[in-house]
Design a protein around this motif. Sequence first.
Motif, mmCIF file in Angstrom:
data_model
loop_
_atom_site.group_PDB
_atom_site.id
_atom_site.type_symbol
_atom_site.label_atom_id
_atom_site.label_comp_id
_atom_site.label_asym_id
_atom_site.label_seq_id
_atom_site.Cartn_x
_atom_site.Cartn_y
_atom_site.Cartn_z
ATOM 1 N N GLY A 167 1.219 17.358 -15.370
ATOM 2 C CA GLY A 167 2.235 18.225 -15.963
ATOM 3 C C GLY A 167 3.396 18.571 -15.066
ATOM 4 N N ASN A 168 3.440 17.995 -13.857
ATOM 5 C CA ASN A 168 4.529 18.277 -12.915
ATOM 6 C C ASN A 168 5.613 17.203 -13.070
ATOM 7 N N HIS A 169 6.339 17.259 -14.168
ATOM 8 C CA HIS A 169 7.216 16.152 -14.540
ATOM 9 C C HIS A 169 8.401 15.977 -13.599
ATOM 10 N N ARG A 170 9.021 17.055 -13.179
ATOM 11 C CA ARG A 170 10.174 16.929 -12.276
ATOM 12 C C ARG A 170 9.736 16.463 -10.892
ATOM 13 N N GLU A 171 8.595 16.941 -10.453
ATOM 14 C CA GLU A 171 8.053 16.466 -9.176
ATOM 15 C C GLU A 171 7.742 14.976 -9.268
ATOM 16 N N ALA A 172 7.219 14.571 -10.416
ATOM 17 C CA ALA A 172 6.912 13.154 -10.620
ATOM 18 C C ALA A 172 8.168 12.303 -10.498
ATOM 19 N N LEU A 173 9.266 12.768 -11.080
ATOM 20 C CA LEU A 173 10.520 12.003 -11.019
ATOM 21 C C LEU A 173 10.959 11.772 -9.576
ATOM 22 N N ASN A 174 10.830 12.788 -8.747
ATOM 23 C CA ASN A 174 11.209 12.634 -7.335
ATOM 24 C C ASN A 174 10.366 11.561 -6.652
ATOM 25 N N TRP A 175 9.082 11.544 -6.966
ATOM 26 C CA TRP A 175 8.196 10.577 -6.317
ATOM 27 C C TRP A 175 8.420 9.167 -6.851
ATOM 28 N N TYR A 176 8.772 9.045 -8.124
ATOM 29 C CA TYR A 176 9.110 7.717 -8.650
ATOM 30 C C TYR A 176 10.326 7.149 -7.908
ATOM 31 N N LEU A 183 7.006 -0.713 -13.742
ATOM 32 C CA LEU A 183 6.179 0.456 -14.053
ATOM 33 C C LEU A 183 6.902 1.745 -13.669
ATOM 34 N N ILE A 184 7.557 1.730 -12.520
ATOM 35 C CA ILE A 184 8.317 2.903 -12.080
ATOM 36 C C ILE A 184 9.411 3.235 -13.089
ATOM 37 N N ASP A 185 10.139 2.219 -13.546
ATOM 38 C CA ASP A 185 11.209 2.444 -14.526
ATOM 39 C C ASP A 185 10.653 3.038 -15.818
ATOM 40 N N ARG A 186 9.561 2.471 -16.295
ATOM 41 C CA ARG A 186 8.984 2.930 -17.563
ATOM 42 C C ARG A 186 8.474 4.359 -17.464
ATOM 43 N N GLN A 187 7.753 4.660 -16.388
ATOM 44 C CA GLN A 187 7.175 5.994 -16.251
ATOM 45 C C GLN A 187 8.234 7.040 -15.913
ATOM 46 N N SER A 188 9.310 6.621 -15.242
ATOM 47 C CA SER A 188 10.413 7.551 -14.974
ATOM 48 C C SER A 188 11.054 8.002 -16.283
ATOM 49 N N LYS A 189 11.266 7.067 -17.201
ATOM 50 C CA LYS A 189 11.833 7.421 -18.506
ATOM 51 C C LYS A 189 10.918 8.390 -19.242
ATOM 52 N N LEU A 190 9.617 8.137 -19.178
ATOM 53 C CA LEU A 190 8.663 9.018 -19.847
ATOM 54 C C LEU A 190 8.679 10.412 -19.224
ATOM 55 N N ALA A 191 8.723 10.482 -17.899
ATOM 56 C CA ALA A 191 8.740 11.783 -17.220
ATOM 57 C C ALA A 191 10.010 12.561 -17.550
ATOM 58 N N ARG A 192 11.151 11.857 -17.652
ATOM 59 C CA ARG A 192 12.401 12.535 -18.010
ATOM 60 C C ARG A 192 12.311 13.129 -19.413
ATOM 61 N N GLU A 193 11.715 12.384 -20.326
ATOM 62 C CA GLU A 193 11.545 12.899 -21.692
ATOM 63 C C GLU A 193 10.624 14.114 -21.695
ATOM 64 N N GLU A 246 0.828 -1.206 0.000
ATOM 65 C CA GLU A 246 0.000 0.000 0.000
ATOM 66 C C GLU A 246 0.864 1.258 0.000
ATOM 67 N N LEU A 247 1.951 1.235 0.746
ATOM 68 C CA LEU A 247 2.872 2.372 0.764
ATOM 69 C C LEU A 247 3.516 2.559 -0.605
ATOM 70 N N SER A 248 3.977 1.467 -1.205
ATOM 71 C CA SER A 248 4.656 1.547 -2.497
ATOM 72 C C SER A 248 3.718 2.057 -3.587
ATOM 73 N N VAL A 249 2.519 1.500 -3.637
ATOM 74 C CA VAL A 249 1.571 1.885 -4.682
ATOM 75 C C VAL A 249 1.126 3.333 -4.503
ATOM 76 N N THR A 250 0.880 3.738 -3.270
ATOM 77 C CA THR A 250 0.445 5.113 -3.024
ATOM 78 C C THR A 250 1.535 6.102 -3.413
ATOM 79 N N THR A 251 2.772 5.799 -3.060
ATOM 80 C CA THR A 251 3.883 6.682 -3.418
ATOM 81 C C THR A 251 4.034 6.763 -4.929
ATOM 82 N N TYR A 252 3.916 5.620 -5.594
ATOM 83 C CA TYR A 252 3.991 5.612 -7.057
ATOM 84 C C TYR A 252 2.874 6.458 -7.667
ATOM 85 N N LEU A 253 1.659 6.325 -7.135
ATOM 86 C CA LEU A 253 0.531 7.070 -7.695
ATOM 87 C C LEU A 253 0.710 8.578 -7.531
#
Length: 222
Positions: free
Chosen positions: A181-190, A209-219, A165-172
């Motif tokens: 649209g908060n891409h840099r903030e998203a990277l920190n949370w990933y 999922l974290i790896d995939r979405q982190s790459k997308l957020a960086r782009e 529950e902690l992991s999924v909530t943090t990821y979400l």
Amino acid sequence: MGEPSSAYVVCPVCGHVFRATYASTYVTVGREADLCPMIPGRPSDGARLIRNAVTMCPVCSFAAGEAFDDLDLTFDERYGIEERLKEDGLLKVFRKGQPPWLGFHAAEVCGKERSLRSRELGDLCLRASWVCRKEKERPFESTFQLRALRHFMRSLQEDDLIGRELSVTTYLVGELNRRLGNHREALNWYVNAGRTTEGDPRVAWLDRLIDRQSKLAREQAA
């Protein structure tokens, strides 16, 4: 797709008896990055099935994700809920039109009065955003994503989450930031989410999922 069923229920707030329809299960073919179920068929059919996760009284608009029979509200809770529902701006405007997300909104309003955990309130708003996406109601999708994000962040501070529950909530929190649209903030949370999994094989899907979405957020942040 789940077979719909129905049953008569009694509203625990106003006592109105009505027939509620729901689907106990439904077939999915995967999930989107914010965990929205991908349901075969028309998007509106998927939205309808997701909507059945909450029941809303057609008279007073009390709503909840739990079975009404399982709720034992005190007098003070019923009074507080009635007052919140009467004063809620969105319900005043949209009660007659019954947009597809309204039940989740009403359940969140009632849940606050019932002192539900922030994690549960966030889940209601997240599901509302899924329904809005499938129904192509983009402005309300963003509105509910933001509300879910705020509840999840409060949950991380107040709810003593552990394990999955902690992991999924943090990821979400990361994924909702990215979608807003908060891409840099998203990277920190990933990054924070990755630290909570600690290589647990039971949540290997979340690490991917974290790896995939982190790459997308960086782009997107570039």
